[in-house]
Design a protein around this motif. Structure first.
Motif, PDB file in Angstrom:
ATOM      1  N   ASP A  60       0.816  -1.220   0.000  1.00 12.93           N
ATOM      2  CA  ASP A  60       0.000   0.000   0.000  1.00 12.93           C
ATOM      3  C   ASP A  60       0.849   1.268   0.000  1.00 12.93           C
ATOM      4  OD1 ASP A  60      -2.625  -1.168  -0.005  1.00 12.93           O
ATOM      5  OD2 ASP A  60      -2.275  -1.748   2.082  1.00 12.93           O
ATOM      6  N   LEU A  61       2.121   1.141   0.347  1.00 16.03           N
ATOM      7  CA  LEU A  61       3.025   2.301   0.345  1.00 16.03           C
ATOM      8  C   LEU A  61       3.459   2.702  -1.064  1.00 16.03           C
ATOM      9  CD1 LEU A  61       5.508   1.466   3.232  1.00 16.03           C
ATOM     10  CD2 LEU A  61       3.668   3.138   3.240  1.00 16.03           C
ATOM     11  N   ILE A  62       3.459   1.766  -1.982  1.00 15.00           N
ATOM     12  CA  ILE A  62       4.072   1.979  -3.292  1.00 15.00           C
ATOM     13  C   ILE A  62       3.571   3.236  -4.007  1.00 15.00           C
ATOM     14  CG2 ILE A  62       4.509   0.973  -5.571  1.00 15.00           C
ATOM     15  CD1 ILE A  62       6.061  -0.323  -3.134  1.00 15.00           C
ATOM     16  N   ASP A  73      11.686  17.142  -4.865  1.00  6.75           N
ATOM     17  CA  ASP A  73      12.273  17.519  -3.585  1.00  6.75           C
ATOM     18  C   ASP A  73      13.360  16.480  -3.302  1.00  6.75           C
ATOM     19  OD1 ASP A  73      12.981  17.801  -0.909  1.00  6.75           O
ATOM     20  OD2 ASP A  73      10.935  18.249  -0.252  1.00  6.75           O
ATOM     21  N   PRO A  74      14.580  16.712  -3.807  1.00  4.68           N
ATOM     22  CA  PRO A  74      15.602  15.670  -3.740  1.00  4.68           C
ATOM     23  C   PRO A  74      16.009  15.271  -2.318  1.00  4.68           C
ATOM     24  CG  PRO A  74      16.571  17.732  -4.444  1.00  4.68           C
ATOM     25  CD  PRO A  74      15.076  17.935  -4.417  1.00  4.68           C
ATOM     26  N   GLN A  75      15.877  16.170  -1.361  1.00  6.89           N
ATOM     27  CA  GLN A  75      16.205  15.787   0.016  1.00  6.89           C
ATOM     28  C   GLN A  75      15.181  14.776   0.542  1.00  6.89           C
ATOM     29  OE1 GLN A  75      16.047  19.196  -0.846  1.00  6.89           O
ATOM     30  NE2 GLN A  75      18.247  19.434  -1.030  1.00  6.89           N
ATOM     31  N   TRP A  76      13.914  15.018   0.251  1.00 10.59           N
ATOM     32  CA  TRP A  76      12.861  14.080   0.670  1.00 10.59           C
ATOM     33  C   TRP A  76      13.063  12.745  -0.051  1.00 10.59           C
ATOM     34  CZ3 TRP A  76       6.910  15.221  -0.026  1.00 10.59           C
ATOM     35  CH2 TRP A  76       6.162  14.326   0.763  1.00 10.59           C
ATOM     36  N   GLU A  77      13.360  12.815  -1.346  1.00  8.44           N
ATOM     37  CA  GLU A  77      13.623  11.600  -2.106  1.00  8.44           C
ATOM     38  C   GLU A  77      14.779  10.829  -1.473  1.00  8.44           C
ATOM     39  OE1 GLU A  77      13.830  12.069  -6.504  1.00  8.44           O
ATOM     40  OE2 GLU A  77      13.087  14.099  -6.099  1.00  8.44           O
ATOM     41  N   TYR A  78      15.839  11.528  -1.123  1.00  2.83           N
ATOM     42  CA  TYR A  78      17.005  10.880  -0.516  1.00  2.83           C
ATOM     43  C   TYR A  78      16.617  10.157   0.772  1.00  2.83           C
ATOM     44  CZ  TYR A  78      21.369  10.153   1.911  1.00  2.83           C
ATOM     45  OH  TYR A  78      22.413   9.570   2.608  1.00  2.83           O
ATOM     46  N   PHE A  79      15.924  10.861   1.655  1.00  3.71           N
ATOM     47  CA  PHE A  79      15.577  10.249   2.938  1.00  3.71           C
ATOM     48  C   PHE A  79      14.616   9.079   2.766  1.00  3.71           C
ATOM     49  CE2 PHE A  79      17.043  14.388   4.770  1.00  3.71           C
ATOM     50  CZ  PHE A  79      18.092  13.844   5.497  1.00  3.71           C
ATOM     51  N   ILE A  80      13.733   9.158   1.775  1.00  6.39           N
ATOM     52  CA  ILE A  80      12.838   8.030   1.489  1.00  6.39           C
ATOM     53  C   ILE A  80      13.654   6.846   0.942  1.00  6.39           C
ATOM     54  CG2 ILE A  80      11.022   7.246  -0.102  1.00  6.39           C
ATOM     55  CD1 ILE A  80       9.833   8.834   2.108  1.00  6.39           C
ATOM     56  N   LEU A  81      14.596   7.139   0.064  1.00  5.71           N
ATOM     57  CA  LEU A  81      15.413   6.082  -0.542  1.00  5.71           C
ATOM     58  C   LEU A  81      16.268   5.352   0.493  1.00  5.71           C
ATOM     59  CD1 LEU A  81      16.569   7.955  -3.768  1.00  5.71           C
ATOM     60  CD2 LEU A  81      15.169   5.876  -3.724  1.00  5.71           C
ATOM     61  N   VAL A  82      16.971   6.096   1.340  1.00  2.16           N
ATOM     62  CA  VAL A  82      17.893   5.464   2.291  1.00  2.16           C
ATOM     63  C   VAL A  82      17.183   4.962   3.546  1.00  2.16           C
ATOM     64  CG1 VAL A  82      19.882   6.776   1.477  1.00  2.16           C
ATOM     65  CG2 VAL A  82      18.588   7.615   3.449  1.00  2.16           C
ATOM     66  N   GLY A  83      15.986   5.430   3.777  1.00  2.00           N
ATOM     67  CA  GLY A  83      15.237   4.979   4.953  1.00  2.00           C
ATOM     68  C   GLY A  83      14.218   3.927   4.584  1.00  2.00           C
ATOM     69  N   LEU A  84      13.080   4.381   4.175  1.00  2.00           N
ATOM     70  CA  LEU A  84      11.941   3.494   3.944  1.00  2.00           C
ATOM     71  C   LEU A  84      12.147   2.537   2.766  1.00  2.00           C
ATOM     72  CD1 LEU A  84       9.156   2.964   5.109  1.00  2.00           C
ATOM     73  CD2 LEU A  84       8.241   4.694   3.587  1.00  2.00           C
ATOM     74  N   ILE A  85      12.531   3.048   1.622  1.00  2.00           N
ATOM     75  CA  ILE A  85      12.637   2.199   0.427  1.00  2.00           C
ATOM     76  C   ILE A  85      13.724   1.145   0.603  1.00  2.00           C
ATOM     77  CG2 ILE A  85      13.242   2.190  -2.035  1.00  2.00           C
ATOM     78  CD1 ILE A  85      11.702   4.840  -2.285  1.00  2.00           C
ATOM     79  N   ASP A  86      14.834   1.499   1.198  1.00  2.00           N
ATOM     80  CA  ASP A  86      15.918   0.548   1.418  1.00  2.00           C
ATOM     81  C   ASP A  86      15.492  -0.597   2.331  1.00  2.00           C
ATOM     82  OD1 ASP A  86      18.670  -0.299   1.056  1.00  2.00           O
ATOM     83  OD2 ASP A  86      18.966   0.286   3.154  1.00  2.00           O
ATOM     84  N   ARG A  87      14.484  -0.392   3.132  1.00  2.00           N
ATOM     85  CA  ARG A  87      14.025  -1.404   4.094  1.00  2.00           C
ATOM     86  C   ARG A  87      12.879  -2.256   3.546  1.00  2.00           C
ATOM     87  NH1 ARG A  87      12.738   1.708   9.371  1.00  2.00           N
ATOM     88  NH2 ARG A  87      12.586  -0.387  10.207  1.00  2.00           N
ATOM     89  N   LEU A  88      12.391  -1.935   2.364  1.00  2.00           N
ATOM     90  CA  LEU A  88      11.294  -2.710   1.774  1.00  2.00           C
ATOM     91  C   LEU A  88      11.767  -4.088   1.343  1.00  2.00           C
ATOM     92  CD1 LEU A  88       9.668  -0.107  -0.656  1.00  2.00           C
ATOM     93  CD2 LEU A  88       8.685  -0.955   1.483  1.00  2.00           C
ATOM     94  N   PRO A  89      10.862  -5.062   1.369  1.00  2.00           N
ATOM     95  CA  PRO A  89      11.212  -6.351   0.767  1.00  2.00           C
ATOM     96  C   PRO A  89      11.453  -6.141  -0.731  1.00  2.00           C
ATOM     97  CG  PRO A  89       9.050  -6.446   1.857  1.00  2.00           C
ATOM     98  CD  PRO A  89       9.522  -5.034   1.920  1.00  2.00           C
ATOM     99  N   VAL A  90      12.312  -6.949  -1.324  1.00  2.00           N
ATOM    100  CA  VAL A  90      12.662  -6.772  -2.732  1.00  2.00           C
ATOM    101  C   VAL A  90      11.429  -6.876  -3.628  1.00  2.00           C
ATOM    102  CG1 VAL A  90      14.035  -7.683  -4.653  1.00  2.00           C
ATOM    103  CG2 VAL A  90      15.035  -7.487  -2.389  1.00  2.00           C
ATOM    104  N   HIS A  92       8.566  -5.631  -3.124  1.00  2.00           N
ATOM    105  CA  HIS A  92       7.979  -4.290  -3.175  1.00  2.00           C
ATOM    106  C   HIS A  92       8.937  -3.304  -3.838  1.00  2.00           C
ATOM    107  CE1 HIS A  92       5.624  -5.958   0.339  1.00  2.00           C
ATOM    108  NE2 HIS A  92       4.724  -5.727  -0.592  1.00  2.00           N
ATOM    109  N   LEU A  93      10.204  -3.462  -3.572  1.00  2.00           N
ATOM    110  CA  LEU A  93      11.226  -2.605  -4.175  1.00  2.00           C
ATOM    111  C   LEU A  93      11.155  -2.696  -5.699  1.00  2.00           C
ATOM    112  CD1 LEU A  93      13.697  -0.779  -3.871  1.00  2.00           C
ATOM    113  CD2 LEU A  93      15.072  -2.834  -3.517  1.00  2.00           C
ATOM    114  N   SER A  94      10.915  -3.885  -6.211  1.00  2.00           N
ATOM    115  CA  SER A  94      10.818  -4.096  -7.658  1.00  2.00           C
ATOM    116  C   SER A  94       9.707  -3.259  -8.288  1.00  2.00           C
ATOM    117  CB  SER A  94      10.587  -5.571  -7.960  1.00  2.00           C
ATOM    118  OG  SER A  94      11.691  -6.326  -7.539  1.00  2.00           O
ATOM    119  N   MET A  95       8.674  -2.973  -7.528  1.00  2.00           N
ATOM    120  CA  MET A  95       7.563  -2.168  -8.035  1.00  2.00           C
ATOM    121  C   MET A  95       7.975  -0.712  -8.275  1.00  2.00           C
ATOM    122  SD  MET A  95       4.466  -3.472  -5.646  1.00  2.00           S
ATOM    123  CE  MET A  95       4.230  -5.201  -5.324  1.00  2.00           C
TER     124      MET A  95
END
Length: 133
Positions: A60-62, A73-90, A92-95
């Motif tokens: 549901d996060l996708i 907003d590249p700072q928000w993108e960065y924090f989402i990438l290194v925080g939440l997205i990096d912790r997703l199962p692969v 979901h990451l594939s989506m």
């Protein structure tokens, strides 16, 4: 009680995050956009607990993650990438692969300055390794 009354009021509002953790995933889904806003700065004390809460919501996060990756907003993108997205199962990451490739191949000038490419390369490598298994 309306779940929105429990939204954090400041970056130190751990109590609000604790209260929100008592709600069901179905109830939390309606406030995903508001919770995502607390991830705009990964240095905010409640950003990690909010990430933990959001991770419960899986697929549901996708759409919401895709929205952030389009904010310019590249700072928000960065924090989402290194925080939440990096912790997703692969799975979901594939989506998000198309969105990640877009940033890698056609970054905005601000995304280049924020050096998102390095983070994205690591995420894409995760996807590739899983697909090769």
């Amino acid at each position: 009680m309306d779940i929105r009354e429990c939204l954090p009021r400041d970056k130190f509002d751990y109590e609000a995050v604790r209260k929100l953790s008592e709600f069901s995933d179905v109830e939390l889904k309606v406030i995903i956009p508001e919770l995502m806003e607390w991830l705009q700065d990964g240095n905010w004390p409640i950003s990690k607990p909010v990430e933990d809460l959001l991770l419960r919501l899986g697929e549901d996060l996708i759409p919401h993650l895709k929205d952030v990756l389009k904010t310019q907003d590249p700072q928000w993108e960065y924090f989402i990438l290194v925080g939440l997205i990096d912790r997703l199962p692969v799975s979901h990451l594939s989506m998000l692969q198309t969105d990640l490739v877009r940033i890698l191949e056609s970054p905005t000038p601000d995304e280049v300055l924020e050096e998102l490419d390095g983070v994205i390369l690591e995420l894409l490598e995760k996807i590739r390794e899983t697909n090769e298994r």
